[in-house]
Design an enzyme around this catalytic site. Structure first.
Site, PDB file in Angstrom:
ATOM      1  N   LYS A  66       0.807  -1.225   0.000  1.00  0.00           N
ATOM      2  CA  LYS A  66       0.000   0.000   0.000  1.00  0.00           C
ATOM      3  C   LYS A  66       0.845   1.281   0.000  1.00  0.00           C
ATOM      4  CE  LYS A  66      -4.168  -1.859   2.125  1.00  0.00           C
ATOM      5  NZ  LYS A  66      -5.221  -1.605   3.122  1.00  0.00           N
ATOM      6  N   ASP A 102     -10.253   3.358   1.776  1.00  0.00           N
ATOM      7  CA  ASP A 102     -10.579   2.788   3.097  1.00  0.00           C
ATOM      8  C   ASP A 102     -11.541   3.668   3.893  1.00  0.00           C
ATOM      9  OD1 ASP A 102      -9.323   0.326   3.224  1.00  0.00           O
ATOM     10  OD2 ASP A 102      -7.424   1.150   3.924  1.00  0.00           O
ATOM     11  N   ALA A 129      -3.958   3.372  15.432  1.00  0.00           N
ATOM     12  CA  ALA A 129      -3.298   4.436  14.666  1.00  0.00           C
ATOM     13  C   ALA A 129      -2.517   3.863  13.492  1.00  0.00           C
ATOM     14  CB  ALA A 129      -2.379   5.234  15.591  1.00  0.00           C
ATOM     15  N   ARG A 153      -2.243   2.675  21.932  1.00  0.00           N
ATOM     16  CA  ARG A 153      -1.222   2.259  22.896  1.00  0.00           C
ATOM     17  C   ARG A 153      -0.049   3.243  22.861  1.00  0.00           C
ATOM     18  NH1 ARG A 153       1.486  -3.420  21.599  1.00  0.00           N
ATOM     19  NH2 ARG A 153       1.974  -2.230  19.728  1.00  0.00           N
ATOM     20  N   THR A 154       0.414   3.599  21.657  1.00  0.00           N
ATOM     21  CA  THR A 154       1.516   4.540  21.517  1.00  0.00           C
ATOM     22  C   THR A 154       0.965   5.905  21.118  1.00  0.00           C
ATOM     23  OG1 THR A 154       2.707   2.654  20.594  1.00  0.00           O
ATOM     24  CG2 THR A 154       3.814   4.779  20.475  1.00  0.00           C
TER      25      THR A 154
HETATM   26  P1  ATR Z   1      -1.705  -1.461  10.059  1.00  0.00           P
HETATM   27  O1  ATR Z   1      -1.350  -2.768   9.422  1.00  0.00           O
HETATM   28  O2  ATR Z   1      -2.908  -0.817   9.459  1.00  0.00           O
HETATM   29  O3  ATR Z   1      -0.588  -0.509  10.279  1.00  0.00           O
HETATM   30  P2  ATR Z   1      -2.256  -3.046  12.380  1.00  0.00           P
HETATM   31  O4  ATR Z   1      -0.914  -3.672  12.497  1.00  0.00           O
HETATM   32  O5  ATR Z   1      -3.439  -3.833  12.070  1.00  0.00           O
HETATM   33  O6  ATR Z   1      -2.232  -1.764  11.476  1.00  0.00           O
HETATM   34  O7  ATR Z   1      -2.564  -2.335  13.736  1.00  0.00           O
HETATM   35  C1  ATR Z   1      -1.762  -1.354  14.193  1.00  0.00           C
HETATM   36  C2  ATR Z   1      -2.488  -0.769  15.386  1.00  0.00           C
HETATM   37  O8  ATR Z   1      -2.742  -1.794  16.337  1.00  0.00           O
HETATM   38  C3  ATR Z   1      -1.667   0.270  16.076  1.00  0.00           C
HETATM   39  O9  ATR Z   1      -2.543   1.236  16.538  1.00  0.00           O
HETATM   40  C4  ATR Z   1      -1.046  -0.530  17.215  1.00  0.00           C
HETATM   41  O10 ATR Z   1      -0.680   0.226  18.338  1.00  0.00           O
HETATM   42  P3  ATR Z   1       0.760   0.942  18.401  1.00  0.00           P
HETATM   43  O11 ATR Z   1       0.642   2.176  17.550  1.00  0.00           O
HETATM   44  O12 ATR Z   1       0.945   1.236  19.827  1.00  0.00           O
HETATM   45  O13 ATR Z   1       1.743  -0.038  17.856  1.00  0.00           O
HETATM   46  C5  ATR Z   1      -2.180  -1.408  17.599  1.00  0.00           C
HETATM   47  N1  ATR Z   1      -1.735  -2.576  18.343  1.00  0.00           N
HETATM   48  C6  ATR Z   1      -1.100  -3.650  17.857  1.00  0.00           C
HETATM   49  N2  ATR Z   1      -0.878  -4.548  18.832  1.00  0.00           N
HETATM   50  C7  ATR Z   1      -1.388  -4.016  19.975  1.00  0.00           C
HETATM   51  C8  ATR Z   1      -1.507  -4.465  21.329  1.00  0.00           C
HETATM   52  N3  ATR Z   1      -1.048  -5.654  21.705  1.00  0.00           N
HETATM   53  N4  ATR Z   1      -2.118  -3.638  22.220  1.00  0.00           N
HETATM   54  C9  ATR Z   1      -2.596  -2.431  21.853  1.00  0.00           C
HETATM   55  N5  ATR Z   1      -2.524  -1.963  20.582  1.00  0.00           N
HETATM   56  C10 ATR Z   1      -1.931  -2.734  19.668  1.00  0.00           C
END
Ligand code: ATR
Length: 276
Positions: A66, A102, A129, A153-154
């Site tokens: 992407k 999306d 996020a 979380r972050t």
């Molecule tokens: P993408 O592929 O769209 O980037 P994803 O991997 O599905 O996304 O999800 C990412 C999100 O899940 C992030 O918001 C991540 O939090 P961080 O920004 O703190 O990394 C969140 N996330 C993933 N594992 C997590 C967990 N164990 N607890 C809380 N949030 C989590």
């Protein structure tokens, strides 16, 4: 001549797009075929040139391309540029133009089941996020009166999402604990992470059991049909929606862009439900 569409990704064999797209072409008399293409990252540029050379009129882009696809496209829409992620490409006047549907797909799915006018003054909690959160935030933040809390979380990553649209003054970045503590204030919740997805179905990024009963909770996950997040929302009496309608809307938007046919989202949803 029959038109060709497709999806590129890696891995790609579990993609539902060939099934739903081809079924939709058949049901709507669209003379086209949709094909999934497994592409190795080092071949991405060649793959895109190849798709153009053989006249592929449009393709979807999925994990992990992407972001990586952007440099190989001729043009990129305003939204996709902002998010730096493309998930739909359309051949127009000989140019491959990248879009990100999306956020629009999510909004349209929610709009179907919830009165969109309600959105104008709602308190929204966006959980996560990542890529999907960015796109959804960008769409939601076009409503200036919607109050959006981004819970993650972050916090830093949530702040990056907020920065996508600094003209939206009504956005706060909060921790998941803070979100949980004020969960009864929200009218609309959207869960955008992959937490709770099969097989880790008992997980949820946040406990929402004290949600108000007239709230609307949406989860972009569709496997399982009801995540732990949605189960808690339902138990609290809230209205729920899983990610299937967003997926269907996404495919409807692609067909519209590529062929100018407006296919029925409910018909596509039915195909999906029969296979999931
Ligand atoms: P993408 O592929 O769209 O980037 P994803 O991997 O599905 O996304 O999800 C990412 C999100 O899940 C992030 O918001 C991540 O939090 P961080 O920004 O703190 O990394 C969140 N996330 C993933 N594992 C997590 C967990 N164990 N607890 C809380 N949030 C989590």
């Amino acid at each position: 001549m029959q038109e060709l569409f497709g999806v590129i990704g890696n891995p790609i064999r579990h993609s539902l797009s060939p099934l739903i797209q081809n079924q939709s072409y058949q049901l709507n008399n669209i003379d086209a075929h949709f094909q999934a293409f497994h592409v190795e990252e080092e071949n991405l540029e060649h793959a895109i040139k190849g798709l153009k050379a053989i006249g592929v009129k449009g393709f979807m882009v999925t994990v992990p391309f992407k972001n990586k696809v952007l440099p190989y496209l001729d043009e990129v829409s305003e939204t996709a540029k902002k998010i730096q992620a493309v998930n739909v490409v359309h051949l127009f006047n000989g140019k491959y133009i990248g879009y990100n549907f999306d956020g629009r797909a999510w909004l349209s799915a929610v709009e179907e089941d919830m009165e969109i006018n309600e959105l104008t003054s709602q308190n929204v909690l966006l959980v996560g996020a990542g890529g999907a959160a960015q796109s959804i935030y960008y769409s939601l933040s076009q409503y200036p009166n919607v109050k959006i809390d981004i819970g993650n979380r972050t916090k830093e990553k949530a702040d990056n999402v907020r920065r996508l649209n600094l003209s939206h003054k009504n956005t706060d970045v909060i921790s998941l604990d803070e979100a949980e503590a004020r969960i009864d204030k929200y009218d609309l919740l959207v869960q955008t992470t992959s937490i709770g997805m099969f097989p880790n179905v008992e997980n949820t990024p946040i406990n929402i059991s004290s949600l108000k009963k007239d709230a609307f909770a949406s989860d972009i996950i569709y496997n399982p049909k009801a995540t732990e997040f949605l189960k808690q929302a339902k138990e609290a009496g809230a209205q729920i929606q899983n990610g299937m309608k967003m997926l269907a809307s996404q495919n409807v938007l692609c067909i519209k862009k590529w062929t100018n046919n407006q296919v029925d989202v409910e018909e596509m949803l039915k195909t999906l439900e029969e296979h999931l």
